[in-house]
Design a protein around this motif. Structure first.
Motif, PDB file in Angstrom:
ATOM      1  N   ILE A  97       8.576 -10.262  -7.884  1.00 13.76           N
ATOM      2  CA  ILE A  97       8.885 -10.952  -6.349  1.00 13.76           C
ATOM      3  C   ILE A  97       9.501 -10.285  -4.974  1.00 13.76           C
ATOM      4  O   ILE A  97      10.084 -10.064  -5.202  1.00 13.76           O
ATOM      5  N   GLY A  98       8.562 -10.032  -3.640  1.00  8.93           N
ATOM      6  CA  GLY A  98       9.149  -9.523  -2.696  1.00  8.93           C
ATOM      7  C   GLY A  98       7.742  -8.952  -2.099  1.00  8.93           C
ATOM      8  O   GLY A  98       6.717  -9.941  -1.992  1.00  8.93           O
ATOM      9  N   GLY A  99       8.131  -8.387  -1.325  1.00  2.00           N
ATOM     10  CA  GLY A  99       7.210  -7.958   0.245  1.00  2.00           C
ATOM     11  C   GLY A  99       7.233  -9.201   0.705  1.00  2.00           C
ATOM     12  O   GLY A  99       6.256 -10.042   1.313  1.00  2.00           O
ATOM     13  N   SER A 100       8.304  -9.084   1.758  1.00  2.00           N
ATOM     14  CA  SER A 100       8.637 -10.036   3.080  1.00  2.00           C
ATOM     15  C   SER A 100       7.595  -9.619   4.027  1.00  2.00           C
ATOM     16  O   SER A 100       7.316 -10.963   4.699  1.00  2.00           O
ATOM     17  N   THR A 101       6.925  -8.900   4.467  1.00  2.02           N
ATOM     18  CA  THR A 101       6.371  -8.461   5.562  1.00  2.02           C
ATOM     19  C   THR A 101       4.940  -8.162   4.449  1.00  2.02           C
ATOM     20  O   THR A 101       4.733  -7.389   3.318  1.00  2.02           O
ATOM     21  N   THR A 102       3.696  -7.690   5.179  1.00  3.57           N
ATOM     22  CA  THR A 102       2.662  -7.239   4.635  1.00  3.57           C
ATOM     23  C   THR A 102       2.588  -6.173   4.781  1.00  3.57           C
ATOM     24  O   THR A 102       2.632  -5.578   3.269  1.00  3.57           O
ATOM     25  N   GLY A 103       3.161  -5.270   5.453  1.00  8.30           N
ATOM     26  CA  GLY A 103       3.512  -3.911   5.162  1.00  8.30           C
ATOM     27  C   GLY A 103       3.667  -3.557   4.184  1.00  8.30           C
ATOM     28  O   GLY A 103       3.885  -2.746   2.918  1.00  8.30           O
ATOM     29  N   THR A 104       5.488  -3.881   3.302  1.00  7.17           N
ATOM     30  CA  THR A 104       5.912  -3.995   2.090  1.00  7.17           C
ATOM     31  C   THR A 104       5.045  -4.482   1.006  1.00  7.17           C
ATOM     32  O   THR A 104       5.086  -3.871   0.122  1.00  7.17           O
ATOM     33  N   THR A 105       4.567  -5.274   1.743  1.00  5.81           N
ATOM     34  CA  THR A 105       3.161  -6.075  -0.210  1.00  5.81           C
ATOM     35  C   THR A 105       2.609  -5.022  -0.563  1.00  5.81           C
ATOM     36  O   THR A 105       2.319  -4.660  -1.482  1.00  5.81           O
ATOM     37  N   MET A 106       1.660  -4.508   0.757  1.00  5.50           N
ATOM     38  CA  MET A 106       1.046  -3.574   0.701  1.00  5.50           C
ATOM     39  C   MET A 106       1.136  -2.290  -0.320  1.00  5.50           C
ATOM     40  O   MET A 106       1.322  -1.388  -1.479  1.00  5.50           O
ATOM     41  N   SER A 107       2.475  -1.649  -0.389  1.00  8.87           N
ATOM     42  CA  SER A 107       3.649  -1.029  -1.115  1.00  8.87           C
ATOM     43  C   SER A 107       3.554  -1.266  -2.273  1.00  8.87           C
ATOM     44  O   SER A 107       3.229  -0.221  -3.220  1.00  8.87           O
ATOM     45  N   ILE A 108       4.136  -2.476  -2.572  1.00 10.80           N
ATOM     46  CA  ILE A 108       4.296  -2.571  -3.882  1.00 10.80           C
ATOM     47  C   ILE A 108       3.186  -3.279  -4.804  1.00 10.80           C
ATOM     48  O   ILE A 108       3.387  -2.840  -6.152  1.00 10.80           O
ATOM     49  N   LEU A 109       2.047  -3.889  -4.727  1.00 15.19           N
ATOM     50  CA  LEU A 109       1.389  -4.097  -4.688  1.00 15.19           C
ATOM     51  C   LEU A 109       0.076  -3.175  -6.029  1.00 15.19           C
ATOM     52  O   LEU A 109       0.053  -3.069  -7.038  1.00 15.19           O
ATOM     53  N   SER A 110       0.229  -2.030  -5.091  1.00 11.25           N
ATOM     54  CA  SER A 110      -0.238  -0.711  -5.060  1.00 11.25           C
ATOM     55  C   SER A 110       0.319  -0.426  -6.764  1.00 11.25           C
ATOM     56  O   SER A 110      -0.506  -0.194  -7.585  1.00 11.25           O
TER      57      SER A 110
END
Length: 380
Positions: A97-110
């Motif tokens: 669960i996470g990715g508070s921002t779009t930028g961090t989300t795109m890193s996590i989703l990869s």
């Protein structure tokens, strides 16, 4: 804490029907608990910790406690990538669960996609779930939906020409693009289009240009963080007397405090039921969930609940519900159960996912809100 929100209590009751002998349940999270996006990540982290504690106090899942492995990425996409990799490879979590921002989300989703670990994002950009990625879901409404909700209201007010002033951060740039893509569907025209950077401290030059553009009837500010509060103060200082709209990226009491109640008076934005918890009708399906979460969070932390903590509440509810229906902790089975979610009531809306929809919310889940006398009131 010994209590749970209504949603979580309902899930606990359902867990008794799950198969016995679940393996260790370890959930991962990477949030922006500190740094420039801490107004997002801090309430999200507090919410997850509170709900995990309450769940374990009530017996966990089939007697198995849930362990939360939480990292603070400070809003840095590179740190988020490192932590996501650590969560998968070292901590062996069954979901993230996470990715508070779009930028961090795109890193996590990869990382989540590469390792086939279900991931529920807390960020707003539509490109998180469009195109659909098998293991990626999210709880907030998309920026595209925010544009549609705002433009629907503008059109109803007879507005035809608008000015935009957008943040250049990931969320602001994404929403700017989405608004441009759908604006024509509502009979509106963008006649002024300005931007500002995340560290800019004065947006009066851009707003002065917008004010001087012939025909402008309203102004929209896609963005999040401190930028929109500065824009709001500058808007008020310039005495611009036009309808003013913000995005759901600033849908919190903290935004009113930062911008100033006088400057924010009359401003409209799309938000969630959580901001008007005490004004919901008795028969509103979200009323019980929203009011229970609000009461529990505020009692535990002595601070106002926020929309962003609500996104974490919903993500946790979705993941726990999926684990209960999966009957185990196999990530692929949890993913399948998430995708089969139907009618789960959260603070943000009622979620129903499918193979083609990993958001699970429609436009009716958005509430159009206006700031009046330092608080939120529903417009529709």
């Amino acid at each position: 804490m010994k209590t749970l929100t209504t949603t979580a209590l309902a899930l606990i009751a359902a867990l008794g029907a799950a198969g016995p002998g679940l393996a260790e349940i370890r959930l991962g999270a990477s949030l922006s608990a500190t740094g420039p996006a801490s107004f997002l990540g801090d309430p999200e982290a507090k919410t997850l910790e509170m709900m995990v504690e309450a769940l374990n106090a009530a017996g966990g899942i089939d007697g198995e406690p849930v362990e939360l492995v939480l990292y603070d990425d400070g809003g840095d996409p590179n740190k988020a990538l490192t932590f996501a990799t650590r969560l998968v490879e070292d901590n062996e979590v069954v979901a993230i669960i996470g990715g508070s921002t779009t930028g961090t989300t795109m890193s996590i989703l990869s990382v989540a996609e590469d390792n086939e670990i279900p991931f529920v994002s807390l960020a707003g950009a539509v490109n998180i779930i469009d195109p659909v990625r098998p293991f990626v879901f999210k709880t907030p409404h998309t920026d595209r939906m925010a544009c549609e909700k705002i433009f629907t209201d503008m059109a109803a007010r007879g507005i035809e020409k608008i000015g935009m002033i957008s943040g250049t951060d990931g969320f602001g740039a994404s929403m700017q693009a989405q608004c441009k893509d759908v604006v024509g569907q509502f009979g509106l025209e963008i006649v002024a289009d300005e931007t500002y950077g995340p560290k800019d401290a004065d947006m009066t030059p851009q707003l002065t240009k917008i004010r001087g553009t012939e025909g402008v009837q309203a102004v929209l500010n896609p963005g999040f963080g401190q930028g929109p509060a500065i824009v709001t103060r500058n808007y008020h200082q310039l005495g611009i007397d036009l309808p003013f709209y913000q995005s759901h990226g600033v849908a919190s009491d903290a935004f009113i405090e930062l911008a100033g109640a006088d400057a924010a008076e009359g401003l409209r934005l799309p938000g969630t039921a959580l901001l008007i918890a005490g004004q919901l009708a008795e028969d509103d399906p979200q009323r019980a969930v929203v009011q229970a979460y609000k009461a529990e969070f505020e009692a535990a932390h002595g601070m106002e609940v926020s929309t962003f903590g609500g996104y974490a509440h919903d993500a946790f509810a979705l993941v726990i519900d999926a684990i209960s229906r999966a009957g185990g902790t196999d990530p692929a089975a949890i993913r399948d159960a998430l995708e089969a979610t139907s009618g789960l009531v959260g603070t943000t809306g009622t979620y129903s996912f499918s193979a083609d929809d990993h958001l699970g919310l429609d436009l009716s889940a958005f509430r159009l809100l206006e700031i009046r006398d330092g608080g939120w009131v529903p417009v529709d």
